[in-house]
Design a protein around this motif. Sequence first.
Motif, PDB file in Angstrom:
ATOM      1  N   TYR A 216       0.839  -1.205   0.000  1.00  0.00           N
ATOM      2  CA  TYR A 216       0.000   0.000   0.000  1.00  0.00           C
ATOM      3  C   TYR A 216       0.873   1.253   0.000  1.00  0.00           C
ATOM      4  O   TYR A 216       0.597   2.224  -0.706  1.00  0.00           O
ATOM      5  CB  TYR A 216      -0.913   0.002   1.223  1.00  0.00           C
TER       6      TYR A 216
ATOM      7  N   TYR B 104       3.840   6.437  -5.009  1.00  0.00           N
ATOM      8  CA  TYR B 104       3.878   6.736  -6.439  1.00  0.00           C
ATOM      9  C   TYR B 104       3.012   7.945  -6.778  1.00  0.00           C
ATOM     10  O   TYR B 104       3.458   8.873  -7.468  1.00  0.00           O
ATOM     11  CB  TYR B 104       3.412   5.522  -7.249  1.00  0.00           C
ATOM     12  N   TRP B 105       1.780   7.958  -6.280  1.00  0.00           N
ATOM     13  CA  TRP B 105       0.870   9.046  -6.665  1.00  0.00           C
ATOM     14  C   TRP B 105       1.186  10.347  -5.958  1.00  0.00           C
ATOM     15  O   TRP B 105       1.066  11.430  -6.549  1.00  0.00           O
ATOM     16  CB  TRP B 105      -0.582   8.618  -6.434  1.00  0.00           C
TER      17      TRP B 105
ATOM     18  N   VAL C  22       2.151   2.210  -3.537  1.00  0.00           N
ATOM     19  CA  VAL C  22       1.128   2.838  -4.392  1.00  0.00           C
ATOM     20  C   VAL C  22       0.882   4.273  -3.943  1.00  0.00           C
ATOM     21  O   VAL C  22       0.798   5.204  -4.761  1.00  0.00           O
ATOM     22  CB  VAL C  22      -0.179   2.024  -4.349  1.00  0.00           C
ATOM     23  N   HIS C  23       0.769   4.481  -2.643  1.00  0.00           N
ATOM     24  CA  HIS C  23       0.579   5.833  -2.106  1.00  0.00           C
ATOM     25  C   HIS C  23       1.753   6.731  -2.496  1.00  0.00           C
ATOM     26  O   HIS C  23       1.565   7.871  -2.940  1.00  0.00           O
ATOM     27  CB  HIS C  23       0.440   5.759  -0.585  1.00  0.00           C
TER      28      HIS C  23
ATOM     29  N   CYS D 122       4.093   0.322 -10.644  1.00  0.00           N
ATOM     30  CA  CYS D 122       3.328   1.483 -11.104  1.00  0.00           C
ATOM     31  C   CYS D 122       4.023   2.177 -12.266  1.00  0.00           C
ATOM     32  O   CYS D 122       3.368   2.640 -13.208  1.00  0.00           O
ATOM     33  CB  CYS D 122       3.130   2.468  -9.949  1.00  0.00           C
TER      34      CYS D 122
ATOM     35  N   GLY E 254       7.951   5.503  -8.259  1.00  0.00           N
ATOM     36  CA  GLY E 254       7.529   4.590  -7.203  1.00  0.00           C
ATOM     37  C   GLY E 254       8.666   3.748  -6.675  1.00  0.00           C
ATOM     38  O   GLY E 254       9.781   4.226  -6.487  1.00  0.00           O
TER      39      GLY E 254
ATOM     40  N   VAL F  96       5.830  -2.743  -6.503  1.00  0.00           N
ATOM     41  CA  VAL F  96       4.575  -2.587  -7.243  1.00  0.00           C
ATOM     42  C   VAL F  96       4.917  -1.823  -8.523  1.00  0.00           C
ATOM     43  O   VAL F  96       5.404  -0.700  -8.454  1.00  0.00           O
ATOM     44  CB  VAL F  96       3.514  -1.815  -6.439  1.00  0.00           C
TER      45      VAL F  96
END
Length: 336
Positions: free
Chosen positions: A188, A194-195, A191-192, A308, A302, A306
């Motif tokens: 998690y 990356y954005w 992903v957090h 991304c 990222g 993951v």
Amino acid sequence: MTYDEAKPEALPAKSTWNYHPDLPLQDRSLFNLKRGPAEGLKLLWGSWLPISDRLIVVSLSILTWFYLSPSLQTARSFTFDWVAGVYLRNLIMISLLAGGMHLYLYTFKMQGNRLRYDARPFHKKNALFTFSSQFLDNVFWSLASGVTVWTSYEVLGLWAYANGYMPMLDFTNHPIWFVVWFILLPFYGVVHFYWIHRLLHWGPIYNHVHSLHHRNVNVGPWSGMSMHPIEHIGYLSSVLIHFVIASHPIHFIFQLQSKVLLAVSSHAGYESVTAGENSDAGLKVGDFFHQLHHRYFECNYGEPEVPCDKWFGTFHDGSEDATARTRLRTKEMRKK
């Protein structure tokens, strides 16, 4: 440093690395379906055992909760004593890790330039940096802003657990989920990150906020948490998920310590910390994937776990073709 001044293409075209892992970088994500589930599980196992920086942080978070944190009874109300205690503990923790790694790798040069990605020296007498020194700049922002924001999140979280504003999950009643949380939280977090990171590279935010971190084209242990206060708030905001999904304070502390302490180790500038210049025994700490981001800026936002960057076309595998694509993409971004 403004967004337009941050030109990684200004580096010499034939610039090479002092050290790099095998290139091109391969997809190390568990989400690579071509690899198959068995290989994916091997990667997951290898990221934790027999020993890893992440496993060390889990152990540290457990020790922190039992021996270096206030009880939830104490945390029900804000008082100077326990808040100051958490701040002092975090200050000492990051100073020991970042300061210790800097002394070992850069002051005493215990492994020379072996396994060091970029052998160029840190900037001195450069007005771009606070106090005209990259080292002092990094220490200042890591401690003055980083420890303050880190502690603020932790104090808020402990107070919220103590007063029932965060749902609690305990080991006795939910032993499997208690352990699984340690495995899922890092995914998690990627992903957090990356954005949040993509947002930080939007022109106005980059110019006024994220450019402070990107002063560090060549990174060291103190560079990982050298950020603008607004970036610290966004970077560590992944822990807010604990207000929604049941967890234990140990998970909360683990997630914060992972974001802070692994940022320090992953920016070490070395692939591994070894027991001396000629030793092959050591602990992997560096992240060439992210080192590429610091040199070429608009790629690898990222982390490898993951993919991304693969999914959204921002992956740099260390090859010359990827460098050319990234530079072209950077120029197109700056035209907008």
